[in-house]
Design a protein around this motif. Structure first.
Motif, PDB file in Angstrom:
ATOM      1  N   TRP A  74       0.873  -1.166   0.000  1.00  0.00           N
ATOM      2  CA  TRP A  74       0.000   0.000   0.000  1.00  0.00           C
ATOM      3  C   TRP A  74       0.910   1.215   0.000  1.00  0.00           C
ATOM      4  O   TRP A  74       1.528   1.538   1.010  1.00  0.00           O
ATOM      5  CB  TRP A  74      -0.873   0.033   1.241  1.00  0.00           C
ATOM      6  CG  TRP A  74      -1.891  -1.047   1.331  1.00  0.00           C
ATOM      7  CD1 TRP A  74      -2.309  -1.900   0.349  1.00  0.00           C
ATOM      8  CD2 TRP A  74      -2.639  -1.393   2.493  1.00  0.00           C
ATOM      9  NE1 TRP A  74      -3.268  -2.750   0.829  1.00  0.00           N
ATOM     10  CE2 TRP A  74      -3.495  -2.461   2.144  1.00  0.00           C
ATOM     11  CE3 TRP A  74      -2.687  -0.899   3.794  1.00  0.00           C
ATOM     12  CZ2 TRP A  74      -4.364  -3.032   3.059  1.00  0.00           C
ATOM     13  CZ3 TRP A  74      -3.547  -1.478   4.696  1.00  0.00           C
ATOM     14  CH2 TRP A  74      -4.383  -2.529   4.325  1.00  0.00           C
ATOM     15  N   TRP A  75       1.008   1.853  -1.135  1.00  0.00           N
ATOM     16  CA  TRP A  75       1.855   3.034  -1.258  1.00  0.00           C
ATOM     17  C   TRP A  75       0.964   4.262  -1.383  1.00  0.00           C
ATOM     18  O   TRP A  75       0.111   4.336  -2.274  1.00  0.00           O
ATOM     19  CB  TRP A  75       2.759   2.908  -2.471  1.00  0.00           C
ATOM     20  CG  TRP A  75       3.942   2.014  -2.243  1.00  0.00           C
ATOM     21  CD1 TRP A  75       4.289   1.364  -1.105  1.00  0.00           C
ATOM     22  CD2 TRP A  75       4.953   1.704  -3.194  1.00  0.00           C
ATOM     23  NE1 TRP A  75       5.439   0.650  -1.287  1.00  0.00           N
ATOM     24  CE2 TRP A  75       5.874   0.841  -2.558  1.00  0.00           C
ATOM     25  CE3 TRP A  75       5.164   2.049  -4.509  1.00  0.00           C
ATOM     26  CZ2 TRP A  75       6.994   0.342  -3.194  1.00  0.00           C
ATOM     27  CZ3 TRP A  75       6.279   1.541  -5.159  1.00  0.00           C
ATOM     28  CH2 TRP A  75       7.192   0.708  -4.501  1.00  0.00           C
ATOM     29  N   ASN A  76       1.170   5.205  -0.489  1.00  0.00           N
ATOM     30  CA  ASN A  76       0.363   6.422  -0.436  1.00  0.00           C
ATOM     31  C   ASN A  76       1.276   7.626  -0.282  1.00  0.00           C
ATOM     32  O   ASN A  76       2.229   7.589   0.497  1.00  0.00           O
ATOM     33  CB  ASN A  76      -0.588   6.364   0.766  1.00  0.00           C
ATOM     34  CG  ASN A  76      -1.549   5.209   0.686  1.00  0.00           C
ATOM     35  OD1 ASN A  76      -2.570   5.308   0.045  1.00  0.00           O
ATOM     36  ND2 ASN A  76      -1.202   4.087   1.320  1.00  0.00           N
ATOM     37  N   TRP A  77       0.944   8.675  -1.018  1.00  0.00           N
ATOM     38  CA  TRP A  77       1.691   9.920  -0.950  1.00  0.00           C
ATOM     39  C   TRP A  77       0.728  11.089  -0.809  1.00  0.00           C
ATOM     40  O   TRP A  77      -0.342  11.093  -1.424  1.00  0.00           O
ATOM     41  CB  TRP A  77       2.477  10.165  -2.244  1.00  0.00           C
ATOM     42  CG  TRP A  77       3.532   9.187  -2.587  1.00  0.00           C
ATOM     43  CD1 TRP A  77       4.868   9.294  -2.342  1.00  0.00           C
ATOM     44  CD2 TRP A  77       3.386   7.951  -3.309  1.00  0.00           C
ATOM     45  NE1 TRP A  77       5.545   8.207  -2.850  1.00  0.00           N
ATOM     46  CE2 TRP A  77       4.652   7.364  -3.449  1.00  0.00           C
ATOM     47  CE3 TRP A  77       2.281   7.279  -3.841  1.00  0.00           C
ATOM     48  CZ2 TRP A  77       4.874   6.156  -4.094  1.00  0.00           C
ATOM     49  CZ3 TRP A  77       2.479   6.060  -4.474  1.00  0.00           C
ATOM     50  CH2 TRP A  77       3.765   5.516  -4.596  1.00  0.00           C
ATOM     51  N   VAL A  78       1.116  12.095  -0.037  1.00  0.00           N
ATOM     52  CA  VAL A  78       0.404  13.364  -0.060  1.00  0.00           C
ATOM     53  C   VAL A  78       1.104  14.238  -1.089  1.00  0.00           C
ATOM     54  O   VAL A  78       2.296  14.075  -1.363  1.00  0.00           O
ATOM     55  CB  VAL A  78       0.361  14.060   1.322  1.00  0.00           C
ATOM     56  CG1 VAL A  78      -0.457  13.230   2.315  1.00  0.00           C
ATOM     57  CG2 VAL A  78       1.751  14.340   1.857  1.00  0.00           C
ATOM     58  N   LEU A  79       0.354  15.163  -1.650  1.00  0.00           N
ATOM     59  CA  LEU A  79       0.894  16.061  -2.683  1.00  0.00           C
ATOM     60  C   LEU A  79       1.060  17.450  -2.106  1.00  0.00           C
ATOM     61  O   LEU A  79       0.090  18.085  -1.694  1.00  0.00           O
ATOM     62  CB  LEU A  79      -0.066  16.103  -3.876  1.00  0.00           C
ATOM     63  CG  LEU A  79      -0.353  14.770  -4.544  1.00  0.00           C
ATOM     64  CD1 LEU A  79      -1.477  14.915  -5.569  1.00  0.00           C
ATOM     65  CD2 LEU A  79       0.909  14.215  -5.184  1.00  0.00           C
ATOM     66  N   ARG A  80       2.298  17.897  -2.066  1.00  0.00           N
ATOM     67  CA  ARG A  80       2.585  19.248  -1.592  1.00  0.00           C
ATOM     68  C   ARG A  80       2.909  20.116  -2.806  1.00  0.00           C
ATOM     69  O   ARG A  80       3.784  19.772  -3.601  1.00  0.00           O
ATOM     70  CB  ARG A  80       3.737  19.261  -0.605  1.00  0.00           C
ATOM     71  CG  ARG A  80       3.972  20.670  -0.041  1.00  0.00           C
ATOM     72  CD  ARG A  80       4.910  20.739   1.128  1.00  0.00           C
ATOM     73  NE  ARG A  80       4.605  19.927   2.278  1.00  0.00           N
ATOM     74  CZ  ARG A  80       3.668  20.180   3.190  1.00  0.00           C
ATOM     75  NH1 ARG A  80       2.894  21.242   3.065  1.00  0.00           N
ATOM     76  NH2 ARG A  80       3.499  19.383   4.225  1.00  0.00           N
ATOM     77  N   VAL A  81       2.190  21.236  -2.926  1.00  0.00           N
ATOM     78  CA  VAL A  81       2.470  22.192  -3.994  1.00  0.00           C
ATOM     79  C   VAL A  81       3.740  22.930  -3.590  1.00  0.00           C
ATOM     80  O   VAL A  81       3.799  23.558  -2.530  1.00  0.00           O
ATOM     81  CB  VAL A  81       1.292  23.180  -4.185  1.00  0.00           C
ATOM     82  CG1 VAL A  81       1.618  24.191  -5.270  1.00  0.00           C
ATOM     83  CG2 VAL A  81       0.013  22.422  -4.518  1.00  0.00           C
ATOM     84  N   ARG A  82       4.748  22.830  -4.423  1.00  0.00           N
ATOM     85  CA  ARG A  82       6.036  23.419  -4.074  1.00  0.00           C
ATOM     86  C   ARG A  82       5.921  24.928  -3.872  1.00  0.00           C
ATOM     87  O   ARG A  82       6.459  25.468  -2.920  1.00  0.00           O
ATOM     88  CB  ARG A  82       7.057  23.086  -5.166  1.00  0.00           C
ATOM     89  CG  ARG A  82       8.454  22.959  -4.636  1.00  0.00           C
ATOM     90  CD  ARG A  82       9.441  22.360  -5.624  1.00  0.00           C
ATOM     91  NE  ARG A  82       9.160  20.957  -5.906  1.00  0.00           N
ATOM     92  CZ  ARG A  82       8.838  20.486  -7.099  1.00  0.00           C
ATOM     93  NH1 ARG A  82       8.769  21.278  -8.134  1.00  0.00           N
ATOM     94  NH2 ARG A  82       8.586  19.215  -7.270  1.00  0.00           N
TER      95      ARG A  82
END
Length: 179
Positions: A74-82
Protein backbone atom coordinates in the motif's frame (compact mmCIF):
# COMPACT_ATOMS: atom_id res chain seq x y z
CA UNK A 1 17.95 -16.74 -18.49
CA UNK A 2 15.69 -16.01 -15.48
CA UNK A 3 15.67 -12.56 -14.04
CA UNK A 4 14.70 -11.42 -10.59
CA UNK A 5 13.59 -8.07 -9.36
CA UNK A 6 14.39 -6.67 -5.96
CA UNK A 7 11.53 -6.80 -3.49
CA UNK A 8 9.53 -3.60 -3.31
CA UNK A 9 10.12 -1.49 -0.20
CA UNK A 10 7.22 -1.30 2.24
CA UNK A 11 7.48 2.49 2.47
CA UNK A 12 7.15 4.26 -0.86
CA UNK A 13 10.02 6.45 -1.96
CA UNK A 14 9.10 10.10 -2.56
CA UNK A 15 8.94 11.54 -6.05
CA UNK A 16 8.57 14.95 -7.62
CA UNK A 17 6.92 16.50 -10.63
CA UNK A 18 7.36 19.97 -12.09
CA UNK A 19 5.23 21.59 -9.39
CA UNK A 20 4.54 18.92 -6.79
CA UNK A 21 6.39 16.96 -4.16
CA UNK A 22 4.83 13.54 -3.52
CA UNK A 23 5.71 12.74 0.09
CA UNK A 24 5.18 9.33 1.67
CA UNK A 25 2.05 9.37 3.80
CA UNK A 26 2.44 9.90 7.54
CA UNK A 27 -0.26 10.18 10.22
CA UNK A 28 1.08 13.66 11.01
CA UNK A 29 -0.49 14.89 7.74
CA UNK A 30 -4.03 14.04 8.91
CA UNK A 31 -5.02 17.46 10.22
CA UNK A 32 -3.90 19.35 7.12
CA UNK A 33 -5.32 16.69 4.80
CA UNK A 34 -8.70 16.84 6.59
CA UNK A 35 -8.89 20.46 5.41
CA UNK A 36 -7.88 19.45 1.85
CA UNK A 37 -10.58 16.75 1.81
CA UNK A 38 -13.28 18.83 3.55
CA UNK A 39 -15.48 19.67 0.55
CA UNK A 40 -18.46 17.26 0.31
CA UNK A 41 -18.36 17.70 -3.49
CA UNK A 42 -15.22 15.50 -3.55
CA UNK A 43 -17.41 12.49 -2.66
CA UNK A 44 -20.07 12.94 -5.33
CA UNK A 45 -18.81 10.02 -7.45
CA UNK A 46 -17.19 7.83 -4.81
CA UNK A 47 -19.57 8.21 -1.90
CA UNK A 48 -18.64 8.91 1.66
CA UNK A 49 -18.13 12.20 3.39
CA UNK A 50 -15.29 14.43 4.51
CA UNK A 51 -13.21 12.73 7.21
CA UNK A 52 -12.65 14.21 10.65
CA UNK A 53 -8.95 14.69 11.51
CA UNK A 54 -8.97 11.92 14.14
CA UNK A 55 -10.60 9.43 11.77
CA UNK A 56 -8.17 10.39 9.03
CA UNK A 57 -5.21 9.94 11.40
CA UNK A 58 -6.46 6.44 12.30
CA UNK A 59 -6.85 5.61 8.59
CA UNK A 60 -3.35 6.88 7.86
CA UNK A 61 -1.95 4.79 10.71
CA UNK A 62 -3.55 1.66 9.19
CA UNK A 63 -2.32 2.55 5.71
CA UNK A 64 1.21 3.24 6.93
CA UNK A 65 1.26 -0.12 8.75
CA UNK A 66 0.85 -1.72 5.33
CA UNK A 67 -1.14 -4.55 3.91
CA UNK A 68 -1.45 -7.70 5.97
CA UNK A 69 -0.68 -9.54 2.71
CA UNK A 70 3.12 -9.69 2.34
CA UNK A 71 2.74 -9.78 -1.46
CA UNK A 72 0.91 -6.46 -1.56
CA UNK A 73 2.20 -2.93 -0.98
CA UNK A 74 0.00 0.00 0.00
CA UNK A 75 1.86 3.03 -1.26
CA UNK A 76 0.36 6.42 -0.44
CA UNK A 77 1.69 9.92 -0.95
CA UNK A 78 0.40 13.36 -0.06
CA UNK A 79 0.89 16.06 -2.68
CA UNK A 80 2.58 19.25 -1.59
CA UNK A 81 2.47 22.19 -3.99
CA UNK A 82 6.04 23.42 -4.07
CA UNK A 83 4.99 27.05 -4.60
CA UNK A 84 3.25 28.00 -1.38
CA UNK A 85 3.92 24.73 0.41
CA UNK A 86 0.32 23.62 0.99
CA UNK A 87 -0.93 20.07 0.70
CA UNK A 88 -3.35 19.73 -2.22
CA UNK A 89 -4.32 16.04 -2.38
CA UNK A 90 -2.92 12.56 -2.61
CA UNK A 91 -2.06 9.69 -4.93
CA UNK A 92 -1.97 6.05 -4.04
CA UNK A 93 -1.01 2.71 -5.50
CA UNK A 94 -1.83 -0.79 -4.37
CA UNK A 95 0.99 -2.83 -5.85
CA UNK A 96 0.60 -6.57 -6.17
CA UNK A 97 3.11 -8.34 -8.36
CA UNK A 98 3.41 -6.51 -11.68
CA UNK A 99 0.08 -4.67 -11.29
CA UNK A 100 -0.50 -1.33 -9.58
CA UNK A 101 -4.02 -0.06 -8.94
CA UNK A 102 -3.74 3.70 -8.77
CA UNK A 103 -5.98 6.52 -7.59
CA UNK A 104 -5.75 10.29 -7.10
CA UNK A 105 -7.66 13.01 -5.30
CA UNK A 106 -7.01 16.74 -5.48
CA UNK A 107 -8.87 19.05 -3.11
CA UNK A 108 -11.46 21.37 -4.61
CA UNK A 109 -9.45 24.60 -4.16
CA UNK A 110 -6.60 23.12 -6.24
CA UNK A 111 -8.68 21.61 -9.03
CA UNK A 112 -8.58 22.98 -12.55
CA UNK A 113 -4.83 23.65 -12.43
CA UNK A 114 -3.61 20.36 -13.86
CA UNK A 115 -2.31 19.04 -10.53
CA UNK A 116 -4.20 15.73 -10.73
CA UNK A 117 -2.90 14.98 -14.24
CA UNK A 118 0.62 16.00 -13.26
CA UNK A 119 0.49 13.84 -10.12
CA UNK A 120 -0.96 10.81 -11.95
CA UNK A 121 1.66 11.08 -14.71
CA UNK A 122 4.38 11.38 -12.07
CA UNK A 123 3.00 8.41 -10.17
CA UNK A 124 2.86 6.26 -13.31
CA UNK A 125 6.43 7.17 -14.25
CA UNK A 126 7.61 6.57 -10.68
CA UNK A 127 6.02 3.13 -10.49
CA UNK A 128 7.38 2.08 -13.87
CA UNK A 129 10.88 3.35 -13.11
CA UNK A 130 10.94 1.20 -9.96
CA UNK A 131 11.08 -1.70 -12.41
CA UNK A 132 8.48 -4.09 -11.03
CA UNK A 133 5.22 -2.60 -12.36
CA UNK A 134 4.05 -3.69 -15.81
CA UNK A 135 0.35 -2.82 -15.62
CA UNK A 136 -1.45 0.25 -14.29
CA UNK A 137 -5.14 0.08 -13.42
CA UNK A 138 -7.66 2.66 -12.21
CA UNK A 139 -11.40 2.47 -11.62
CA UNK A 140 -13.42 5.53 -12.63
CA UNK A 141 -17.10 6.38 -12.38
CA UNK A 142 -18.49 6.62 -15.94
CA UNK A 143 -19.78 10.17 -15.38
CA UNK A 144 -16.54 11.52 -13.89
CA UNK A 145 -15.07 13.24 -16.96
CA UNK A 146 -12.30 14.96 -15.00
CA UNK A 147 -10.95 11.65 -13.66
CA UNK A 148 -11.21 10.10 -17.12
CA UNK A 149 -9.07 12.97 -18.46
CA UNK A 150 -6.52 12.36 -15.70
CA UNK A 151 -6.40 8.66 -16.58
CA UNK A 152 -5.77 9.51 -20.25
CA UNK A 153 -3.01 11.93 -19.23
CA UNK A 154 -1.40 9.11 -17.21
CA UNK A 155 -1.50 6.84 -20.27
CA UNK A 156 -4.46 4.67 -19.30
CA UNK A 157 -7.34 3.75 -21.59
CA UNK A 158 -10.87 2.51 -20.85
CA UNK A 159 -11.55 -1.20 -20.96
CA UNK A 160 -14.82 -3.08 -21.26
CA UNK A 161 -14.52 -4.26 -17.67
CA UNK A 162 -16.57 -2.85 -14.78
CA UNK A 163 -16.35 -3.17 -11.02
CA UNK A 164 -18.84 -1.72 -8.53
CA UNK A 165 -20.28 0.61 -11.18
CA UNK A 166 -16.89 1.96 -12.22
CA UNK A 167 -15.11 1.35 -15.51
CA UNK A 168 -11.68 -0.21 -15.39
CA UNK A 169 -8.97 1.80 -17.12
CA UNK A 170 -5.62 0.16 -17.78
CA UNK A 171 -2.24 0.45 -19.44
CA UNK A 172 0.51 -2.03 -20.04
CA UNK A 173 3.83 -0.33 -19.49
CA UNK A 174 7.42 -1.04 -20.29
CA UNK A 175 10.17 -0.12 -17.86
CA UNK A 176 12.97 2.09 -19.14
CA UNK A 177 16.02 0.33 -20.51
CA UNK A 178 19.01 0.31 -18.21
CA UNK A 179 22.27 1.02 -20.05
Amino acid sequence: MPTTTAPLPSTPPPFTTARLDALPLEPAYAEEMAVVLADPALYGFTGGEPPAPDALRARYERQCAGSPDPGERWWNWVLRVREGGSLAGYVQATVRGPRAEIAWVVGTPWQGRGYASEAAQGLAAHLVSAGAVRELVAHIHPDHAASAAVAVAAGLGPTGEWEDGERRWAANVTPPLVP
